[in-house]
Enzyme design. Sequence first.
Site, PDB file in Angstrom:
ATOM      1  N   ARG A  66       3.303  -9.355   8.767  1.00  0.00           N
ATOM      2  CA  ARG A  66       4.479 -10.234   8.885  1.00  0.00           C
ATOM      3  C   ARG A  66       5.723  -9.376   8.763  1.00  0.00           C
ATOM      4  NH1 ARG A  66       2.885 -14.815  10.160  1.00  0.00           N
ATOM      5  NH2 ARG A  66       0.722 -15.328   9.705  1.00  0.00           N
TER       6      ARG A  66
ATOM      7  N   PRO B  13       0.825  -1.213   0.000  1.00  0.00           N
ATOM      8  CA  PRO B  13       0.000   0.000   0.000  1.00  0.00           C
ATOM      9  C   PRO B  13       0.864   1.270   0.000  1.00  0.00           C
ATOM     10  CG  PRO B  13      -0.230  -1.220   2.068  1.00  0.00           C
ATOM     11  CD  PRO B  13       0.534  -2.076   1.128  1.00  0.00           C
ATOM     12  N   GLU B  14       0.425   2.238  -0.767  1.00  0.00           N
ATOM     13  CA  GLU B  14       1.160   3.499  -0.895  1.00  0.00           C
ATOM     14  C   GLU B  14       0.263   4.662  -0.465  1.00  0.00           C
ATOM     15  OE1 GLU B  14       2.978   3.669  -4.841  1.00  0.00           O
ATOM     16  OE2 GLU B  14       3.000   1.490  -4.946  1.00  0.00           O
TER      17      GLU B  14
ATOM     18  N   ARG C 212      13.314  -4.031  -8.949  1.00  0.00           N
ATOM     19  CA  ARG C 212      11.903  -3.629  -8.869  1.00  0.00           C
ATOM     20  C   ARG C 212      11.265  -3.807 -10.232  1.00  0.00           C
ATOM     21  NH1 ARG C 212      13.874   0.901  -6.358  1.00  0.00           N
ATOM     22  NH2 ARG C 212      13.530   0.852  -4.132  1.00  0.00           N
TER      23      ARG C 212
ATOM     24  N   LYS D  97       3.772   6.231   4.161  1.00  0.00           N
ATOM     25  CA  LYS D  97       3.009   4.981   4.165  1.00  0.00           C
ATOM     26  C   LYS D  97       2.695   4.529   5.591  1.00  0.00           C
ATOM     27  CE  LYS D  97       5.613   3.553   0.073  1.00  0.00           C
ATOM     28  NZ  LYS D  97       6.639   2.598  -0.387  1.00  0.00           N
TER      29      LYS D  97
END
Length: 272
Positions: A111, A2-3, A260, A58
């Site tokens: 996690r 999530p950003e 990435r 974030k």
Amino acid sequence: MPEWPEMETYRAMLTKHVAGKSIRSVEIAREKSVNVDAEQFKRELEGRTIWFIERRGKYILFHLDNGKRLLLHLMLGGLLYYGSDEQDRPDRTVQVTLTFEQGHLYFIGLRLGFLHYLSVKEVEARLAELGPDPFDKRVTLENFKARLQGKRSALKNALVDQHVLSGIGNCYADEIAFTAGIRPDRKLTTLDETELERLYHAMHKVLRDAADKGGYMELPFTRDDELTGGYNSQCLVYDRGGEPCVQCGTAIVKTEMSSRKVFYCPNCQKES
Ligand SMILES: [Zn+2]
């Protein structure tokens, strides 16, 4: 992961459902998700009221009535769900549950992610290196240019660097680069003034649009939430390798950069 748009959506949802509410009980199924002993975590949290919810990059910060904070980072795979009753709980492994008078807040997939109980001083130390928010008033066009200009890194690497600006990650860096018409692997030193200006406006447009649509989360925040995840099928290039570009029909290229994933249109986005 999530950003900005996803965490901004969560901030709004959390504000609506748990701001001003008292924590009745705490359940910890995975002690590693929190930073103190589970029993102590429960003792400290039970009976506390959450004054308000803040987002920084974030991160989400729950401001508690004893002046302390809960610092949340979802990292990869983290999700939040708020259920109104025992039947209304997600079919997922829950690591931490905060129970309020009217519902339960579930922290799922924590996690790599975490929920840490910290003093203000500890929070500030942890976030000291965090760059400003893309919508911070101090991030004017001139300031934005100064942050990127002269750096040897590639555009995408700079956009996802949380020291430069906070909140942008893999997905939105590609979306921003596409909207600005610039290839994500362009070296910052090759960008001219108009390209930097296009990037600045693209950054605001992409993040705002995605947040307005609820970001790209895979799970709604509540049973009747129709906003969260509304951006799932709206990405222009991200995760669309091989699919036709929405602007010109050329196949979107999927490649890798600094380990990435990177997606771009070889026709719409300028290489130099
Ligand atoms: Zn195109």
